[in-house]
Design a protein around this motif. Structure first.
Motif, PDB file in Angstrom:
ATOM      1  N   MET A   1      -3.706 -51.159  -6.042  1.00 17.61           N
ATOM      2  CA  MET A   1      -4.659 -50.495  -5.117  1.00 17.61           C
ATOM      3  C   MET A   1      -6.313 -50.063  -5.025  1.00 17.61           C
ATOM      4  O   MET A   1      -7.046 -49.719  -6.224  1.00 17.61           O
ATOM      5  CB  MET A   1      -4.126 -48.876  -4.666  1.00 17.61           C
ATOM      6  N   THR A   2      -6.760 -50.032  -3.899  1.00 16.54           N
ATOM      7  CA  THR A   2      -7.855 -49.954  -3.234  1.00 16.54           C
ATOM      8  C   THR A   2      -8.624 -47.985  -4.611  1.00 16.54           C
ATOM      9  O   THR A   2      -7.671 -47.913  -4.822  1.00 16.54           O
ATOM     10  CB  THR A   2      -9.051 -50.265  -2.623  1.00 16.54           C
ATOM     11  N   SER A   3     -10.332 -48.225  -5.518  1.00 17.19           N
ATOM     12  CA  SER A   3     -10.171 -46.775  -5.352  1.00 17.19           C
ATOM     13  C   SER A   3     -10.724 -46.650  -4.692  1.00 17.19           C
ATOM     14  O   SER A   3     -11.168 -47.098  -3.396  1.00 17.19           O
ATOM     15  CB  SER A   3     -11.533 -47.408  -6.700  1.00 17.19           C
ATOM     16  N   ALA A   4      -9.967 -45.011  -4.655  1.00 20.33           N
ATOM     17  CA  ALA A   4     -10.004 -43.832  -3.594  1.00 20.33           C
ATOM     18  C   ALA A   4     -11.768 -43.951  -3.057  1.00 20.33           C
ATOM     19  O   ALA A   4     -11.804 -43.371  -2.229  1.00 20.33           O
ATOM     20  CB  ALA A   4      -9.405 -42.773  -4.372  1.00 20.33           C
ATOM     21  N   LYS A   5     -12.604 -44.346  -4.172  1.00 19.08           N
ATOM     22  CA  LYS A   5     -14.170 -43.827  -4.082  1.00 19.08           C
ATOM     23  C   LYS A   5     -14.252 -45.089  -3.556  1.00 19.08           C
ATOM     24  O   LYS A   5     -14.786 -44.733  -1.851  1.00 19.08           O
ATOM     25  CB  LYS A   5     -15.064 -43.971  -4.772  1.00 19.08           C
ATOM     26  N   ASN A   6     -13.832 -46.095  -3.441  1.00 23.14           N
ATOM     27  CA  ASN A   6     -14.426 -47.063  -2.025  1.00 23.14           C
ATOM     28  C   ASN A   6     -14.433 -47.080  -0.303  1.00 23.14           C
ATOM     29  O   ASN A   6     -14.520 -46.770   0.187  1.00 23.14           O
ATOM     30  CB  ASN A   6     -13.910 -48.610  -2.636  1.00 23.14           C
ATOM     31  N   ILE A   7     -12.296 -46.670  -0.922  1.00 22.91           N
ATOM     32  CA  ILE A   7     -12.071 -46.634   0.468  1.00 22.91           C
ATOM     33  C   ILE A   7     -12.332 -45.177   1.498  1.00 22.91           C
ATOM     34  O   ILE A   7     -13.703 -45.604   1.644  1.00 22.91           O
ATOM     35  CB  ILE A   7     -10.436 -45.968   0.457  1.00 22.91           C
ATOM     36  N   SER A   8     -13.077 -43.895   0.945  1.00 17.87           N
ATOM     37  CA  SER A   8     -13.511 -42.971   1.279  1.00 17.87           C
ATOM     38  C   SER A   8     -14.950 -43.334   2.081  1.00 17.87           C
ATOM     39  O   SER A   8     -15.571 -42.783   2.635  1.00 17.87           O
ATOM     40  CB  SER A   8     -13.584 -41.651   0.351  1.00 17.87           C
ATOM     41  N   VAL A  40      -7.438 -41.893   7.733  1.00 14.81           N
ATOM     42  CA  VAL A  40      -7.497 -42.703   7.677  1.00 14.81           C
ATOM     43  C   VAL A  40      -8.769 -43.454   7.885  1.00 14.81           C
ATOM     44  O   VAL A  40      -9.281 -43.987   8.760  1.00 14.81           O
ATOM     45  CB  VAL A  40      -6.270 -43.478   8.221  1.00 14.81           C
ATOM     46  N   HIS A  41      -9.198 -44.447   6.375  1.00 15.94           N
ATOM     47  CA  HIS A  41     -10.057 -44.992   6.927  1.00 15.94           C
ATOM     48  C   HIS A  41      -9.902 -46.430   6.588  1.00 15.94           C
ATOM     49  O   HIS A  41      -8.715 -47.188   6.522  1.00 15.94           O
ATOM     50  CB  HIS A  41     -10.908 -45.506   5.836  1.00 15.94           C
ATOM     51  N   GLU A  42     -10.771 -47.747   7.287  1.00 18.09           N
ATOM     52  CA  GLU A  42     -10.486 -49.048   7.186  1.00 18.09           C
ATOM     53  C   GLU A  42      -9.922 -49.312   6.240  1.00 18.09           C
ATOM     54  O   GLU A  42     -10.733 -49.368   4.873  1.00 18.09           O
ATOM     55  CB  GLU A  42     -12.321 -49.560   7.227  1.00 18.09           C
ATOM     56  N   GLY A  43      -9.127 -50.692   6.701  1.00 19.30           N
ATOM     57  CA  GLY A  43      -7.997 -51.060   4.988  1.00 19.30           C
ATOM     58  C   GLY A  43      -7.460 -50.454   4.244  1.00 19.30           C
ATOM     59  O   GLY A  43      -7.037 -50.023   3.121  1.00 19.30           O
ATOM     60  N   ILE A 215      -7.085 -53.098   8.496  1.00 22.72           N
ATOM     61  CA  ILE A 215      -6.272 -52.441   9.545  1.00 22.72           C
ATOM     62  C   ILE A 215      -6.386 -50.562   8.655  1.00 22.72           C
ATOM     63  O   ILE A 215      -6.574 -50.911   7.190  1.00 22.72           O
ATOM     64  CB  ILE A 215      -5.088 -52.398   9.574  1.00 22.72           C
ATOM     65  N   GLY A 216      -6.459 -49.958   9.520  1.00 26.35           N
ATOM     66  CA  GLY A 216      -6.656 -48.683   8.824  1.00 26.35           C
ATOM     67  C   GLY A 216      -4.499 -48.157   8.763  1.00 26.35           C
ATOM     68  O   GLY A 216      -4.350 -48.496  10.105  1.00 26.35           O
ATOM     69  N   CYS A 217      -3.876 -48.298   8.194  1.00 28.61           N
ATOM     70  CA  CYS A 217      -2.071 -47.703   8.251  1.00 28.61           C
ATOM     71  C   CYS A 217      -1.801 -46.583   8.048  1.00 28.61           C
ATOM     72  O   CYS A 217      -2.649 -45.561   6.687  1.00 28.61           O
ATOM     73  CB  CYS A 217      -1.206 -49.106   7.796  1.00 28.61           C
ATOM     74  N   VAL A 218      -0.480 -45.839   8.885  1.00 30.41           N
ATOM     75  CA  VAL A 218       0.058 -44.770   8.553  1.00 30.41           C
ATOM     76  C   VAL A 218       1.348 -45.259   7.781  1.00 30.41           C
ATOM     77  O   VAL A 218       1.951 -45.742   9.209  1.00 30.41           O
ATOM     78  CB  VAL A 218       0.048 -43.731   9.715  1.00 30.41           C
TER      79      VAL A 218
END
Ligand SMILES: Nc1ncnc2c1ncn2[C@@H]1O[C@H](COP(=O)(O)OP(=O)(O)OP(=O)(O)O)[C@@H](O)[C@H]1O
Ligand code: SF4
Ligand SMILES: [Mg+2]
Length: 334
Positions: A1-8, A40-43, A215-218
């Protein structure tokens, strides 16, 4: 999983703010979805987890403004790339669905029109949003089938759904959702009817498309093990309300809300062994519209304190080491 910091730090594609869904014929009773709020962020893939009846499907249908008769959005807004879907008219919504926001339903492979070939199913969706030439439609159809890991796509465009395995039908349904390159994908239990090995492939595919296409996925599931495979963040719902949310690793290894702890203890593929058997959460959800005063989980909670949890609504607590992990409970974190 990508790090939460990068995603935010990435762009927010979908912002759900105080989404509240009520029954038309029960004014004044508690809503079936109450104040759902998350971005929901990109990716990024955000998982929504909760037991049957907790409001997962209504929440995901609301994201495309596709609620069934008898329920309506009573408060809040849904911003998809800045567009407020709760205010959009039917014409705008038709243009946005499939193009900006796309949905994969539970057991989508079974819902494919049996009289259309794979090629026709894909071109129907593509033509609804563009006027491409026949050659361009064929090219994009083959391309999207390759993206979803469909073997030998050129020769399978003429296949009918009944000529495909369950896993391949599911891939066609996902290809239909992705063919117009949506920015947001909503998937409501898309793998529940599949056997475990096929399920794994579909989860990897959704994860790969989310990351590679930004994509932003739910992703909705009642299964925490599935969410652990596919999502970056998780939102835990109980009786229409979010009770805990945060990065998947943090929530699963360090759950704070008693309901989340109960879900983890009862998840068959996460914690159970012969020495440590499943412990299902005793009791059931409150009836629709009859959430008790105070905490919604009080009748089933092993940590309940009568003086506090019955009369008073719980408040949010935040993990001091990660402010994106929060939970709705009176009890001190243990
Ligand atoms: N069209 C409707 N009219 C009235 N009540 C509804 C309608 N659709 C759903 N509900 C009620 O709203 C609540 C939430 O339903 P929802 O389908 O969102 O649950 P869910 O979390 O998706 O459950 P499951 O895991 O079984 O799919 C349930 O109590 C359900 O009975
Ligand atoms: S507020 Fe009280 S009843 Fe509700 S989950 Fe927390 S400890 Fe349990
Ligand atoms: Mg559902």
């Amino acid at each position: 999983m990508t790090s939460a910091k990068n995603i935010s730090q990435r762009n927010v594609l979908l912002s759900i703010q105080n989404l509240t869904i009520s029954l038309d014929d029960r004014p004044g009773t508690s809503p079936v979805v109450n104040g759902l709020t998350f971005d929901v962020h990109e990716g990024e893939c955000v998982g929504i987890v909760g037991e049957s009846g907790s409001g997962k499907s209504l929440s995901s249908l609301a994201l495309l403004n596709m609620l069934p008769k008898g329920v309506h959005i009573s408060e809040g807004q849904i911003l998809a790339q800045g567009k407020n879907l709760t205010q959009a008219n039917e014409k705008d919504l038709r243009a946005l669905r499939g193009a900006l926001v796309s949905m994969v339903f539970q057991d989508p492979g079974a819902a494919l029109n049996p009289s259309r070939t794979v090629g026709k199913l894909l071109s129907d969706v593509l033509e609804a949003h563009s006027d491409l030439s026949r050659e361009a439609i064929r090219e994009r159809s083959i391309e999207v089938l390759k993206e979803v890991g469909f073997p030998d796509p050129e020769s399978r465009l003429k296949s009918f759904p009944f000529q495909l395995s369950g896993g391949l039908r599911q891939r066609v349904a996902i290809a239909m959702a992705l063919i117009n390159r949506p920015r947001i994908l909503v998937a409501d239990e898309p793998t529940t009817s599949l056997d475990v090995s096929v399920q794994k492939g579909i989860l990897q595919l959704i994860r790969q498309r989310t990351v590679e296409d930004g994509i932003g996925c739910v992703f909705v599931s009642h299964d925490l093990g599935v969410i652990a495979e596919v999502a970056d963040r998780v939102v835990i719902m109980y009786s229409g309300q979010v009770v805990e949310e945060g990065p998947v690793a943090s929530v699963l290894t360090n759950p704070k809300h008693p309901y989340t702890k109960g879900l983890i203890a009862s998840a068959p593929n996460m914690t159970s062994t012969l020495a440590n058997p499943l412990r299902p959460i005793p009791g059931s959800l409150p009836s629709v519209g009859r959430t008790p005063i105070g905490c919604a989980f009080q009748d089933r909670c092993p940590e309940k304190s009568t003086g506090t949890c019955t009369p008073l609504k719980p408040t949010w607590s935040v993990d001091p080491s990660d402010s994106s992990h929060r939970w709705l409970c009176h009890s001190e974190a243990k």
